[in-house]
Design an enzyme around this catalytic site. Sequence first.
Site, PDB file in Angstrom:
ATOM      1  N   ASP A  47      12.871   2.001  10.554  1.00  0.00           N
ATOM      2  CA  ASP A  47      13.870   1.990   9.333  1.00  0.00           C
ATOM      3  C   ASP A  47      12.830   1.861   7.941  1.00  0.00           C
ATOM      4  O   ASP A  47      13.389   2.438   6.995  1.00  0.00           O
ATOM      5  CB  ASP A  47      14.680   0.338   9.586  1.00  0.00           C
ATOM      6  CG  ASP A  47      15.805   0.865  10.255  1.00  0.00           C
ATOM      7  OD1 ASP A  47      16.268   1.922  10.759  1.00  0.00           O
ATOM      8  OD2 ASP A  47      16.530  -0.432  10.823  1.00  0.00           O
ATOM      9  N   HIS A  95      17.198  -3.174   5.055  1.00  0.00           N
ATOM     10  CA  HIS A  95      17.317  -1.856   3.961  1.00  0.00           C
ATOM     11  C   HIS A  95      17.475  -2.384   2.849  1.00  0.00           C
ATOM     12  O   HIS A  95      16.683  -1.602   1.700  1.00  0.00           O
ATOM     13  CB  HIS A  95      18.381  -1.147   4.643  1.00  0.00           C
ATOM     14  CG  HIS A  95      18.486  -0.571   5.832  1.00  0.00           C
ATOM     15  ND1 HIS A  95      17.668   0.410   6.375  1.00  0.00           N
ATOM     16  CD2 HIS A  95      19.251  -1.028   6.944  1.00  0.00           C
ATOM     17  CE1 HIS A  95      17.731   0.639   7.531  1.00  0.00           C
ATOM     18  NE2 HIS A  95      18.583   0.068   8.004  1.00  0.00           N
TER      19      HIS A  95
END
Length: 295
Positions: free
Chosen positions: A256, A279
């Site tokens: 990610d 994130h």
Amino acid sequence: MTLEVLEISQARLSAPVSFQKTIAYPVKIGGKGLFSGKSVDMTLLPAKPGDGIVFQRMDLPGQPLLPARLEYVKATPRCTILGRGDVEVQTVEHFLSAMAAFGIDNLLVQVSGPELPIGDGSALSFAEIMRKAEKKEFHVPKKFIVVQDPVYFTKNDVTLIALPSDELRISYTLHYPQSAFIGSQFYSFSLDEEKFLKEIAPSRTFCLYEEIVPLLEKGIIRGGGLESAVVIKDDRVANPEGLRFPDEMVRHKILDLLGDLYLLGNPLLAHIIAIRSGHATNVEFARCLQKVKID
């Protein structure tokens, strides 16, 4: 949040001589969206030097474009969403991690809906497609973001640091106190196509059963299930096949982070040390790195 750039005495690093790359021929990908549960089609098309990676919503009037750049990050709710006005493309991070690993600088990505296919929750399908795709290299140098001095970011219990390095390395510490099964995990990975394919791309997104049930009941994740994520229930893996790696969770966090950092628009040379980032903080840290000189 605090941001500090520390001055240290050292030899200055320089970017390697490397040229911009795209694919030679169109590639098609299909699958199911995680949030809508609907089928979505992607067509990857070659792009010119300097174009960057750009998404195009083929299902909307005018087929609008949406560059894969930090300034277009709209939200980060369990994924990274790009947006401009009413135009969105979500869950871009797994795809972008594969583009970073294979050094794809320029690409037009035509998509038939508001999200990319989730596949099995990893980046393996994207990575395998890129491994097989014929590449086209331009005699135009890549522009690297070269970290010369440490950049430090902290927010609540999240820490991210970029140290000078002649390669991109990510060293990630995952701490998940809400699950004794996950606990604390550490992994360090230097960016390389083959290592990405073997060590990082197969790692799947993960969640606790207690976290995901309310989202399923509310219809927020219509395409979610054991085929698209690792689900932990009662301190065991609910997926019949089990884990792909004992530390699959921390490897996915690296996946990610790699995808989120590729939203800088240029490849990065740094050793990234990350502790408990997600994130939202990945994107905040990437915005700090935008201040670093491009070489």
